[in-house]
Design a protein around this motif. Sequence first.
Motif, PDB file in Angstrom:
ATOM      1  N   PHE A  81     -19.050  60.967  52.304  1.00  0.00           N
ATOM      2  CA  PHE A  81     -20.299  61.220  53.019  1.00  0.00           C
ATOM      3  C   PHE A  81     -20.121  61.112  54.537  1.00  0.00           C
ATOM      4  CE2 PHE A  81     -21.921  60.032  48.804  1.00  0.00           C
ATOM      5  CZ  PHE A  81     -22.725  61.132  48.560  1.00  0.00           C
ATOM      6  N   ALA A  82     -19.190  60.272  54.970  1.00  0.00           N
ATOM      7  CA  ALA A  82     -18.929  60.172  56.408  1.00  0.00           C
ATOM      8  C   ALA A  82     -18.374  61.490  56.935  1.00  0.00           C
ATOM      9  CB  ALA A  82     -17.952  59.032  56.688  1.00  0.00           C
ATOM     10  N   SER A  83     -17.510  62.132  56.156  1.00  0.00           N
ATOM     11  CA  SER A  83     -16.956  63.415  56.562  1.00  0.00           C
ATOM     12  C   SER A  83     -18.032  64.501  56.571  1.00  0.00           C
ATOM     13  CB  SER A  83     -15.823  63.823  55.618  1.00  0.00           C
ATOM     14  OG  SER A  83     -14.736  62.943  55.752  1.00  0.00           O
ATOM     15  N   LEU A  84     -18.951  64.439  55.612  1.00  0.00           N
ATOM     16  CA  LEU A  84     -20.056  65.401  55.575  1.00  0.00           C
ATOM     17  C   LEU A  84     -20.902  65.279  56.829  1.00  0.00           C
ATOM     18  CD1 LEU A  84     -21.367  67.584  53.798  1.00  0.00           C
ATOM     19  CD2 LEU A  84     -22.820  65.802  52.829  1.00  0.00           C
ATOM     20  N   GLN A  85     -21.144  64.047  57.270  1.00  0.00           N
ATOM     21  CA  GLN A  85     -21.919  63.829  58.484  1.00  0.00           C
ATOM     22  C   GLN A  85     -21.156  64.326  59.707  1.00  0.00           C
ATOM     23  OE1 GLN A  85     -25.186  62.719  58.872  1.00  0.00           O
ATOM     24  NE2 GLN A  85     -24.715  63.509  60.912  1.00  0.00           N
ATOM     25  N   LEU A  86     -19.843  64.127  59.705  1.00  0.00           N
ATOM     26  CA  LEU A  86     -19.032  64.591  60.821  1.00  0.00           C
ATOM     27  C   LEU A  86     -19.071  66.114  60.926  1.00  0.00           C
ATOM     28  CD1 LEU A  86     -17.095  64.023  63.115  1.00  0.00           C
ATOM     29  CD2 LEU A  86     -15.232  63.915  61.455  1.00  0.00           C
ATOM     30  N   ILE A  87     -19.001  66.786  59.790  1.00  0.00           N
ATOM     31  CA  ILE A  87     -19.107  68.251  59.765  1.00  0.00           C
ATOM     32  C   ILE A  87     -20.463  68.691  60.290  1.00  0.00           C
ATOM     33  CG2 ILE A  87     -19.241  70.252  58.233  1.00  0.00           C
ATOM     34  CD1 ILE A  87     -17.148  68.836  56.471  1.00  0.00           C
ATOM     35  N   SER A  88     -21.499  67.954  59.904  1.00  0.00           N
ATOM     36  CA  SER A  88     -22.846  68.264  60.392  1.00  0.00           C
ATOM     37  C   SER A  88     -22.922  68.106  61.906  1.00  0.00           C
ATOM     38  CB  SER A  88     -23.868  67.346  59.711  1.00  0.00           C
ATOM     39  OG  SER A  88     -25.183  67.635  60.153  1.00  0.00           O
ATOM     40  N   ASP A  89     -22.283  67.069  62.432  1.00  0.00           N
ATOM     41  CA  ASP A  89     -22.289  66.844  63.880  1.00  0.00           C
ATOM     42  C   ASP A  89     -21.602  67.981  64.626  1.00  0.00           C
ATOM     43  OD1 ASP A  89     -23.598  64.454  63.493  1.00  0.00           O
ATOM     44  OD2 ASP A  89     -21.782  63.228  63.596  1.00  0.00           O
ATOM     45  N   MET A 121     -11.610  67.799  44.810  1.00  0.00           N
ATOM     46  CA  MET A 121     -12.249  66.508  45.078  1.00  0.00           C
ATOM     47  C   MET A 121     -12.808  65.811  43.842  1.00  0.00           C
ATOM     48  SD  MET A 121     -11.831  66.103  48.319  1.00  0.00           S
ATOM     49  CE  MET A 121     -12.970  64.779  48.742  1.00  0.00           C
ATOM     50  N   GLY A 122     -12.803  66.495  42.695  1.00  0.00           N
ATOM     51  CA  GLY A 122     -13.301  65.866  41.478  1.00  0.00           C
ATOM     52  C   GLY A 122     -14.786  65.523  41.563  1.00  0.00           C
ATOM     53  N   PRO A 123     -15.209  64.389  40.966  1.00  0.00           N
ATOM     54  CA  PRO A 123     -16.629  64.006  40.952  1.00  0.00           C
ATOM     55  C   PRO A 123     -17.243  63.885  42.346  1.00  0.00           C
ATOM     56  CG  PRO A 123     -15.362  62.650  39.435  1.00  0.00           C
ATOM     57  CD  PRO A 123     -14.368  63.441  40.214  1.00  0.00           C
ATOM     58  N   THR A 124     -16.423  63.588  43.349  1.00  0.00           N
ATOM     59  CA  THR A 124     -16.945  63.493  44.717  1.00  0.00           C
ATOM     60  C   THR A 124     -17.553  64.814  45.162  1.00  0.00           C
ATOM     61  OG1 THR A 124     -15.312  61.805  45.319  1.00  0.00           O
ATOM     62  CG2 THR A 124     -16.344  63.011  47.125  1.00  0.00           C
ATOM     63  N   ALA A 125     -16.957  65.929  44.715  1.00  0.00           N
ATOM     64  CA  ALA A 125     -17.468  67.251  45.085  1.00  0.00           C
ATOM     65  C   ALA A 125     -18.893  67.455  44.568  1.00  0.00           C
ATOM     66  CB  ALA A 125     -16.551  68.334  44.534  1.00  0.00           C
ATOM     67  N   VAL A 126     -19.168  66.927  43.376  1.00  0.00           N
ATOM     68  CA  VAL A 126     -20.514  67.049  42.802  1.00  0.00           C
ATOM     69  C   VAL A 126     -21.515  66.248  43.625  1.00  0.00           C
ATOM     70  CG1 VAL A 126     -21.931  66.650  40.756  1.00  0.00           C
ATOM     71  CG2 VAL A 126     -19.555  67.417  40.498  1.00  0.00           C
ATOM     72  N   GLN A 127     -21.136  65.033  43.995  1.00  0.00           N
ATOM     73  CA  GLN A 127     -22.012  64.187  44.813  1.00  0.00           C
ATOM     74  C   GLN A 127     -22.318  64.837  46.154  1.00  0.00           C
ATOM     75  OE1 GLN A 127     -19.852  60.515  45.154  1.00  0.00           O
ATOM     76  NE2 GLN A 127     -20.188  59.909  43.034  1.00  0.00           N
ATOM     77  N   LEU A 128     -21.289  65.362  46.800  1.00  0.00           N
ATOM     78  CA  LEU A 128     -21.479  65.956  48.119  1.00  0.00           C
ATOM     79  C   LEU A 128     -22.233  67.272  48.041  1.00  0.00           C
ATOM     80  CD1 LEU A 128     -17.999  65.184  49.696  1.00  0.00           C
ATOM     81  CD2 LEU A 128     -20.153  64.008  50.092  1.00  0.00           C
ATOM     82  N   SER A 129     -22.026  68.029  46.974  1.00  0.00           N
ATOM     83  CA  SER A 129     -22.764  69.280  46.787  1.00  0.00           C
ATOM     84  C   SER A 129     -24.247  69.011  46.625  1.00  0.00           C
ATOM     85  CB  SER A 129     -22.230  70.036  45.562  1.00  0.00           C
ATOM     86  OG  SER A 129     -20.896  70.461  45.771  1.00  0.00           O
ATOM     87  N   ASN A 130     -24.582  67.986  45.843  1.00  0.00           N
ATOM     88  CA  ASN A 130     -25.994  67.604  45.680  1.00  0.00           C
ATOM     89  C   ASN A 130     -26.594  67.124  46.989  1.00  0.00           C
ATOM     90  OD1 ASN A 130     -27.132  67.665  42.798  1.00  0.00           O
ATOM     91  ND2 ASN A 130     -25.087  66.859  42.458  1.00  0.00           N
ATOM     92  N   GLU A 131     -25.805  66.379  47.751  1.00  0.00           N
ATOM     93  CA  GLU A 131     -26.272  65.892  49.045  1.00  0.00           C
ATOM     94  C   GLU A 131     -26.550  67.068  49.990  1.00  0.00           C
ATOM     95  OE1 GLU A 131     -27.059  62.801  51.990  1.00  0.00           O
ATOM     96  OE2 GLU A 131     -26.943  62.844  49.795  1.00  0.00           O
ATOM     97  N   LEU A 132     -25.652  68.038  50.010  1.00  0.00           N
ATOM     98  CA  LEU A 132     -25.820  69.203  50.873  1.00  0.00           C
ATOM     99  C   LEU A 132     -27.010  70.042  50.439  1.00  0.00           C
ATOM    100  CD1 LEU A 132     -24.772  71.057  53.146  1.00  0.00           C
ATOM    101  CD2 LEU A 132     -23.242  72.113  51.455  1.00  0.00           C
ATOM    102  N   LEU A 133     -27.222  70.168  49.133  1.00  0.00           N
ATOM    103  CA  LEU A 133     -28.278  71.026  48.615  1.00  0.00           C
ATOM    104  C   LEU A 133     -29.663  70.409  48.718  1.00  0.00           C
ATOM    105  CD1 LEU A 133     -29.060  73.642  47.078  1.00  0.00           C
ATOM    106  CD2 LEU A 133     -28.663  72.376  44.942  1.00  0.00           C
ATOM    107  N   THR A 134     -29.770  69.082  48.564  1.00  0.00           N
ATOM    108  CA  THR A 134     -31.089  68.467  48.409  1.00  0.00           C
ATOM    109  C   THR A 134     -31.516  67.520  49.532  1.00  0.00           C
ATOM    110  OG1 THR A 134     -30.180  66.607  47.120  1.00  0.00           O
ATOM    111  CG2 THR A 134     -30.826  68.582  45.905  1.00  0.00           C
ATOM    112  N   SER A 135     -30.563  66.992  50.283  1.00  0.00           N
ATOM    113  CA  SER A 135     -30.905  65.960  51.271  1.00  0.00           C
ATOM    114  C   SER A 135     -31.625  66.536  52.485  1.00  0.00           C
ATOM    115  CB  SER A 135     -29.635  65.238  51.731  1.00  0.00           C
ATOM    116  OG  SER A 135     -29.932  64.335  52.781  1.00  0.00           O
ATOM    117  N   GLU A 136     -32.717  65.893  52.881  1.00  0.00           N
ATOM    118  CA  GLU A 136     -33.428  66.293  54.094  1.00  0.00           C
ATOM    119  C   GLU A 136     -32.590  66.013  55.338  1.00  0.00           C
ATOM    120  OE1 GLU A 136     -37.253  64.531  54.301  1.00  0.00           O
ATOM    121  OE2 GLU A 136     -37.980  65.431  52.430  1.00  0.00           O
TER     122      GLU A 136
END
Length: 270
Positions: A81-89, A121-136
């Motif tokens: 999730f830290a990397s996802l935030q970095l990409i967002s930044d 990324m295995g199960p992590t990919a599912v978590q991050l995909s859901n975060e990208l799709l649904t998180s405000e």
Amino acid sequence: VEFRIRLYRGKAEYNHGIIVEVQRRAGFDLSYMNDANAILDAAEGKSDNMECSGGLPSTLMYHQETKAEEDIDFVEHSGGFASLQLISDILCPKNKEAVATVEEHCLAMTSLASLTSLDRMGPTAVQLSNELLTSEVHTDLRHSVFSHVSQDPKQMSWGRLIQSLEILANVASNCSHSHSQLADLLCQDEYVLLKKLIANVENALINPHVCDLSCRILRNICVTQEIFEKLIPQEYKERLFSSLAHAVCYGKECHVDLQKHSQCCLDQLL
């Protein structure tokens, strides 16, 4: 990140030295390119000063400039999730005047494609995909990434379109249970995304890879005939069926993945 360093003894005009190759094998990290450049610079005998190393712009160096070992450990334990935030930044900077360079944008999109890949990324990919799709929290990132899919290819590079389609295909596959969010994405702005995906399938001869990714997306959003009937307006159904049939025929000639995914999509919708 797992990467391999190969050393080759030079031949002919390169017989005076050793050729160094750095090859990423698995995983991802935004600081990988910095590490690879540092290794190559060291092989050439250059200074370790980042200004001389050909490293990435300062925005992308943030991940490495913090305490490297602690930072990487944090990323692993936070599920990426830290990397996802970095990409967002990088793609959606708070300072609206700061625009990502072509290199920054490409690296961020490539990293996001890796993050959402189930194979990598295995199960992590599912978590991050859901975060990208649904998180405000990542609304701007979601719009930034998926808006490229709907743009005219004449106004952007094929590479950027393919990166966006790959990310969307990963997300659709990992979140196929989240029908409402995926349906909203497909139907918003008067079905602009749906129209674009159908157009991509119709243009299989122009870019079969784009067509293949579009078939994967449609297949994972319209997971049942019932959802398809409810979701897709009648005016687009005949176009989609016809284009999928042509894509299957073209895939048989020259593109195995296209044949497979277009046929699966067609079978699922009939």
